[in-house]
Scaffold this active site. Sequence first.
Site, PDB file in Angstrom:
ATOM      1  N   LYS A 139      -4.175  -4.417  -9.715  1.00 56.86           N
ATOM      2  CA  LYS A 139      -2.897  -4.272  -9.022  1.00 56.86           C
ATOM      3  C   LYS A 139      -1.767  -4.705  -9.950  1.00 56.86           C
ATOM      4  O   LYS A 139      -1.996  -5.359 -10.975  1.00 56.86           O
ATOM      5  CB  LYS A 139      -2.877  -5.105  -7.738  1.00 56.86           C
ATOM      6  N   TYR A 162       0.839  -1.200   0.000  1.00 52.15           N
ATOM      7  CA  TYR A 162       0.000   0.000   0.000  1.00 52.15           C
ATOM      8  C   TYR A 162       0.873   1.249   0.000  1.00 52.15           C
ATOM      9  O   TYR A 162       1.869   1.311   0.722  1.00 52.15           O
ATOM     10  CB  TYR A 162      -0.885   0.043   1.245  1.00 52.15           C
ATOM     11  N   HIS A 169      -5.979   1.874  -1.460  1.00 55.12           N
ATOM     12  CA  HIS A 169      -6.012   0.497  -1.934  1.00 55.12           C
ATOM     13  C   HIS A 169      -4.578   0.044  -2.193  1.00 55.12           C
ATOM     14  O   HIS A 169      -3.684   0.851  -2.471  1.00 55.12           O
ATOM     15  CB  HIS A 169      -6.815   0.385  -3.229  1.00 55.12           C
TER      16      HIS A 169
END
Length: 340
Positions: A316, A277, A285
């Site tokens: 991600k 993070y 997020h």
Amino acid sequence: MAEDEGSNQMMQGQEEQRMADDLNSIACVSNVDNSTDADRCISLIQIESSNDGFLIFDLEDAKILRSCHRMVGTAIGTSPSTPAQNDTLTLPLLLFAEQVAVLLEYGYARLVRLRSTHPTDKDRNLYEHYLTQQKAQVAETLHKARIEEQLQMAEKIAKGRLAKKLKVKSSSAGATSKSLKVSDAEVSAISVTEEDIEAVRRELRLTKPPVLADDAVPVETCLTTSPLFSPDYDHIDVFDFPRTPQQRIRFTVFRDLWRKGYYLTPGVKFGCDFLVYPGDPLKFHATCMAICVKSDESLTPVELAGYSRVATQVKKTVLICSVAPDSDAPYYVSLNWWKG
């Protein structure tokens, strides 16, 4: 598909100096702007080792862990008032080994273990006495609140009693309980004297607190937080971690990303080692899925595709992390889907 992010070249001889710089810059994060908060960040966090787990029971330690040291534990405790639910969890916090190792390396924490996990007979007797006192205090408080509520309704109680008495007197001998019931209109029409109201008040004040069932009184049930319980700890001077090559890679990667200012949490839900993070997980997020591999280990195309597909679905970046056996500097490679 793969984009080389480069590696962090770090000289072994500069390790102690870097550590000293980190102690000055990381101990108190940017939102600490007064001496009180700075002193708070210097306080050692107590981590309790229990059954191969690492727990933080103190609320102030949990705050310091997050605000000063940028580490997030996993809440695994339940509220004493609602122990049967697992939607809202609380202390203790569960830490993973890499967090503990870094905290100990930088002198931010102390690791302890309870000498005995079972209370003595003296502890039990003291705690049972404490529970009895708590129960009596709660019962007395509830009783006083009830009396105060009734005192405010003394006039209505006096009117109700008089109305009931008059209705019984005027009714026939065979009247049913339903016919003797007094309505609110009948109570309102009754007039009572101040002496009648005061008599009700005196009677209410003389009533005794009710006997409450054990499960009807909210009391503190955790021995470690009882003011009568003083746990006896052994300090663990040597923390044997990392022990294996894979643990060494995970620890080195965690420490390096943490030094760079990231927050890291376990990544088991996404099939990776860590979620990375850019800030507090309450506000941000995760941007990366960190996967730790040995420097001489090969990943198959199927594995790379699997990691990339998962990362794409959760928006991600896959971060492949490795560490050479003779180095403390991780090497990172990021993976993203390429769209032609």
